[in-house]
Write an enzyme that holds these catalytic residues in place. Structure first.
Site, PDB file in Angstrom:
ATOM      1  N   HIS A 129      15.133   2.781 -57.444  1.00 40.37           N
ATOM      2  CA  HIS A 129      15.113   4.213 -57.099  1.00 40.37           C
ATOM      3  C   HIS A 129      15.621   4.484 -55.680  1.00 40.37           C
ATOM      4  O   HIS A 129      14.894   4.999 -54.836  1.00 40.37           O
ATOM      5  CB  HIS A 129      13.712   4.807 -57.297  1.00 40.37           C
ATOM      6  CG  HIS A 129      13.239   4.679 -58.717  1.00 40.37           C
ATOM      7  ND1 HIS A 129      12.023   5.131 -59.148  1.00 40.37           N
ATOM      8  CD2 HIS A 129      13.849   4.160 -59.810  1.00 40.37           C
ATOM      9  CE1 HIS A 129      11.903   4.873 -60.449  1.00 40.37           C
ATOM     10  NE2 HIS A 129      12.996   4.279 -60.865  1.00 40.37           N
ATOM     11  N   GLU A 144      16.436  14.715 -65.933  1.00 37.80           N
ATOM     12  CA  GLU A 144      16.556  16.144 -65.603  1.00 37.80           C
ATOM     13  C   GLU A 144      17.891  16.507 -64.985  1.00 37.80           C
ATOM     14  O   GLU A 144      18.499  15.720 -64.263  1.00 37.80           O
ATOM     15  CB  GLU A 144      15.477  16.528 -64.578  1.00 37.80           C
ATOM     16  CG  GLU A 144      14.065  16.375 -65.093  1.00 37.80           C
ATOM     17  CD  GLU A 144      13.002  16.826 -64.079  1.00 37.80           C
ATOM     18  OE1 GLU A 144      13.374  17.187 -62.934  1.00 37.80           O
ATOM     19  OE2 GLU A 144      11.824  16.812 -64.463  1.00 37.80           O
ATOM     20  N   TYR A 148      10.490  19.986 -56.940  1.00 40.46           N
ATOM     21  CA  TYR A 148      10.948  19.735 -58.312  1.00 40.46           C
ATOM     22  C   TYR A 148       9.917  18.989 -59.156  1.00 40.46           C
ATOM     23  O   TYR A 148      10.199  18.610 -60.292  1.00 40.46           O
ATOM     24  CB  TYR A 148      12.347  19.094 -58.281  1.00 40.46           C
ATOM     25  CG  TYR A 148      13.325  20.147 -57.804  1.00 40.46           C
ATOM     26  CD1 TYR A 148      13.925  21.019 -58.697  1.00 40.46           C
ATOM     27  CD2 TYR A 148      13.512  20.387 -56.436  1.00 40.46           C
ATOM     28  CE1 TYR A 148      14.719  22.069 -58.266  1.00 40.46           C
ATOM     29  CE2 TYR A 148      14.302  21.433 -55.986  1.00 40.46           C
ATOM     30  CZ  TYR A 148      14.904  22.269 -56.906  1.00 40.46           C
ATOM     31  OH  TYR A 148      15.665  23.320 -56.472  1.00 40.46           O
ATOM     32  N   TYR A 194       6.953   3.724 -68.758  1.00 36.29           N
ATOM     33  CA  TYR A 194       7.754   2.839 -69.602  1.00 36.29           C
ATOM     34  C   TYR A 194       6.897   2.085 -70.614  1.00 36.29           C
ATOM     35  O   TYR A 194       7.356   1.741 -71.683  1.00 36.29           O
ATOM     36  CB  TYR A 194       8.540   1.845 -68.749  1.00 36.29           C
ATOM     37  CG  TYR A 194       9.691   2.492 -68.036  1.00 36.29           C
ATOM     38  CD1 TYR A 194      10.751   3.036 -68.753  1.00 36.29           C
ATOM     39  CD2 TYR A 194       9.724   2.586 -66.648  1.00 36.29           C
ATOM     40  CE1 TYR A 194      11.809   3.655 -68.113  1.00 36.29           C
ATOM     41  CE2 TYR A 194      10.784   3.196 -66.000  1.00 36.29           C
ATOM     42  CZ  TYR A 194      11.823   3.726 -66.732  1.00 36.29           C
ATOM     43  OH  TYR A 194      12.866   4.335 -66.096  1.00 36.29           O
TER      44      TYR A 194
END
Ligand code: HEC
Length: 470
Positions: free
Chosen positions: A247, A339, A349, A360
Site C-alpha cells: 500500500h 473505488e 473518503y 481477505y
C-alpha cells in the site's frame, strides 16, 4: 454481441491466476455460509430448497441493501429463516459480498476468460490491440515525452526511454529504490512545461535501512542517458517509515502550479483516518515540493500540512478531468470495494470506517457502507478488480470516448470504460479481459490508448496500443 474474426492470439495466455482473485469465495465467510445457508441454498449457492443465489434470478430487488435485509429479516411465508440475532450485521454484510463473488465466479465458469484477441469488438469501436514493446520484469507506469518517446518505469528501479525503435536505458543515476513487496520504482510523470524546464518526476519506495521504507518523490532531468540535477520533492519524516511491504499508492498529477499524489495506508488501516500521519492520504504540494499555505489542514498544528484529502486505502490511479479539472482517483479496496472517488479538499473518503469490502480472509471489516460525514465512492467494484492506473481520454481518434475514464484492473485483467456525466458515473463497460494484469493506461500524443500489461508470473511486461479498426 458477435465476435470479430480472431486474427491471432497475443502471447499472454497459459499462465495461472495467482492473485487475490483466487481467494474470493473462501475464508471465514465461506464457513458462515456453510453452517447457516448451504443446507437450503446449496453448497455452491446454486440452489436446493432455497433458490440459487448465483443465477442472476431474484425474487427480491437485488440491491446489496435488499439482499442484506432478506438475510436479516427472512421471509416466514416462503420459508427463509431470519438471521437477525444469529448473525451480526458485519457477518450479513460479508455474506452479501460472498454472494456477489460466487455469482461472478459462476459467470466466469459459464463463459471462460476469452483469449485476449488482437481484435476486439466493443460497444462503440472495434479495436486492434498492437504490441509496442515487451520487456522483462514489471513495468509500472508510462508517460510520453513531447517528441512521442515513451518513458517507463520498471519496478526493480530501472527507468527506460523507448525512442521509436531504440531502447535507451536503464538511465544511469536514478534513485536507489526498495524493490520489495508492492514497492519499488513506481510512477513517472513529465512536467507539463517539460519543453522549457525538462523536469521528470519519479515516485518510488525509499528504504532507510534493511527493514523500513516509504513512498518518496524526486524530480530530475535525463541528459545523455543519465539522471541529473535531482531535487527532493516529497519525503516523509523517518518515523513514518515502516517494514510493511504494501500500500504505497502514488501517481503524480500536475494542476496549475501544484502537484497531487496519494500514499496508501501502508497496511495500517486505522491510520488512514489520522491526519497526523501521511499514509492513507492524498497530498498536494507545489510542483517544486513546497507546501501550499492554503492546503485544508495547513493551519492545524497536529496535521501533516501536505494533506489534501484522507481516508484512502491504496490510491493507485489519479488523474484530472480534462474539462472540469476535477481530481479523480482509483483505490484498491480490500476483498470487494475497489473505488473510484472524486477527490476534493479536506474530504474524508471513509477507509476503514466505511467500505464495500471485507478482509481477505472473509472476516468482516464493518457492515457500515456510508456515513454522513464521509464521501461515497462514485463507483465501486465488489468483487474487486484490483484497480490500477486510470486515464481520461481527451483525443479525437476515439471521438465517441471523449472524456470517458479508462480503468485498468490487475487481478481481473480487465480494461473498463466509464462514462461520466455531471460528476456521476453512468456506465461501466468492460472493453476486454486478459489473463494477465493491466497495470497502467495512458493516452498517447497520437490519440491512441496505451496500456501496460504485467504477466501473472511477473516475469515480463508488454506495452500495447489500442487503435480503432476502420
Ligand atoms: C431453511 C432453508 C433456508 C436457509 C437455512 C436459508 N435460506 Fe435463504 N431462502 C430460503 C427460501 C425458501 C427462500 C425464498 C424462496 C427462494 O428464493 O428460494 C430464501 C430466500 C433467500 C434470499 C432471497 C433470494 C431471492 O431470489 O430473492 C436470499 C438472498 C437468501 N435466501 C439468502 C440466504 C442466506 C445468505 C442464508 C444463510 C445465512 C440463507 N438464505 C439461509 C431458504 C433458506
Amino acid at each position: 454481441m458477435t465476435k470479430l474474426l480472431i486474427a491471432s492470439l497475443l502471447p499472454l495466455l497459459s499462465l495461472t491466476h495467482v492473485t487475490a482473485q483466487n481467494r474470493i469465495g473462501t475464508g471465514k465467510v465461506a464457513e458462515i455460509y456453510e453452517v447457516n445457508c448451504a443446507s437450503c441454498h446449496g453448497r455452491l449457492l446454486d440452489g436446493g430448497q432455497g433458490s440459487s443465489l448465483i443465477d442472476g434470478q431474484w425474487t427480491i430487488e437485488p440491491t446489496e441493501a435488499a439482499i442484506a435485509d432478506a438475510i436479516r429479516s427472512g421471509n416466514e411465508t416462503l420459508g427463509m429463516p431470519a438471521f437477525e440475532g444469529t448473525l451480526s450485521d458485519e457477518d450479513i454484510r460479508s455474506l452479501v459480498i460472498l454472494i456477489h463473488e460466487k455469482e461472478l465466479l459462476a459467470q466466469r465458469e459459464a463463459k471462460p476468460d476469452p483469449e485476449f484477441d488482437k481484435l476486439v469488438q466493443t460497444e462503440l469501436y472495434d479495436l486492434e490491440i498492437q504490441e509496442v514493446t515487451s520487456m522483462t520484469g514489471t513495468l509500472w507506469s508510462l508517460d510520453f515525452l513531447p517528441n512521442g518517446d515513451i518513458i517507463t518505469t520498471q519496478k526493480n528501479g530501472n527507468l527506460w526511454i523507448h525512442s521509436s525503435d531504440t531502447l535507451i536505458g536503464p538511465i544511469l543515476g536514478t534513485p536507489t529504490v526498495k524493490d520489495n513487496g508492492q514497492g519499488g520504482l513506481l510512477d513517472v510523470a513529465i512536467h507539463p512545461d517539460y519543453e522549457s524546464n525538462k523536469w521528470i518526476y519519479l515516485s518510488y519506495v525509499e528504504g532507510i535501512n534493511d527493514e523500513d521504507g516509504m513512498t518518496a518523490i524526486v524530480r530530475g532531468k535525463v541528459e545523455n542517458g543519465e539522471w541529473v540535477d535531482q531535487e527532493s520533492i516529497y519525503f516523509a519524516e523517518k518515523s513514518f517509515y515502516t517494514n510493511r511491504r504494501h500500500h504505497f499508492g502514488t501517481r503524480i498529477v500536475f494542476k496549475d502550479e501544484y502537484l497531487f499524489f496519494g500514499i496508501g495506508d501502508r497496511g495500517q488501516q486505522d491510520q488512514a483516518q489520522d491526519i497526523s500521519r501521511p499514509n492513507g492520504k492524498i497530498h498536494r504540494l507545489y510542483a517544486d515540493g513546497r507546501i501550499p499555505e492554503n492546503n485544508p489542514f495547513a493551519k492545524n498544528k497536529e496535521a501533516i500540512p501536505s494533506i489534501w484529502a484522507y481516508g484512502n486505502r491504496n490510491p493507485q490511479g489519479l488523474v484530472l478531468h480534462p474539462e472540469t479539472g476535477n481530481l479523480w482517483e482509483a483505490e484498491h479496496g480490500p476483498r470487494g470495494g475497489d473505488e473510484i472517488n472524486l477527490i476534493e479538499a479536506g474530504n474524508n473518503y471513509g477507509w476503514p470506517v466505511i467500505t464495500y469490502g471485507m478482509n481477505y480472509n472473509g472476516s468482516p471489516i464493518t457492515d457500515i457502507v456510508e456515513k454522513p460525514d464521509m464521501e461515497q465512492p462514485k463507483h465501486y467494484w465488489t468483487p474487486s478488480i484490483a484497480v490500477s492506473g486510470i486515464s481520461f481520454y481527451s483525443g479525437n481518434t476515439f471521438s465517441k470516448w471523449k472524456h470517458n475514464l479508462f480503468v485498468g484492473g490487475l487481478s481481473a485483467g480487465e480494461l473498463h470504460r466509464l462514462e461520466i456525466h455531471d460528476n456521476e458515473i453512468t456506465s461501466d463497460e468492460i472493453l476486454f479481459r486478459t489473463r494477465d494484469r493491466i497495470r497502467d493506461v495512458v493516452e498517447g500524443p497520437d490519440g491512441l490508448l496505451y496500456i501496460i500489461i504485467n504477466s501473472r508470473s511477473r516475469t515480463d511486461s508488454t506495452i500495447y496500443k489500442l487503435r480503432p479498426v476502420e
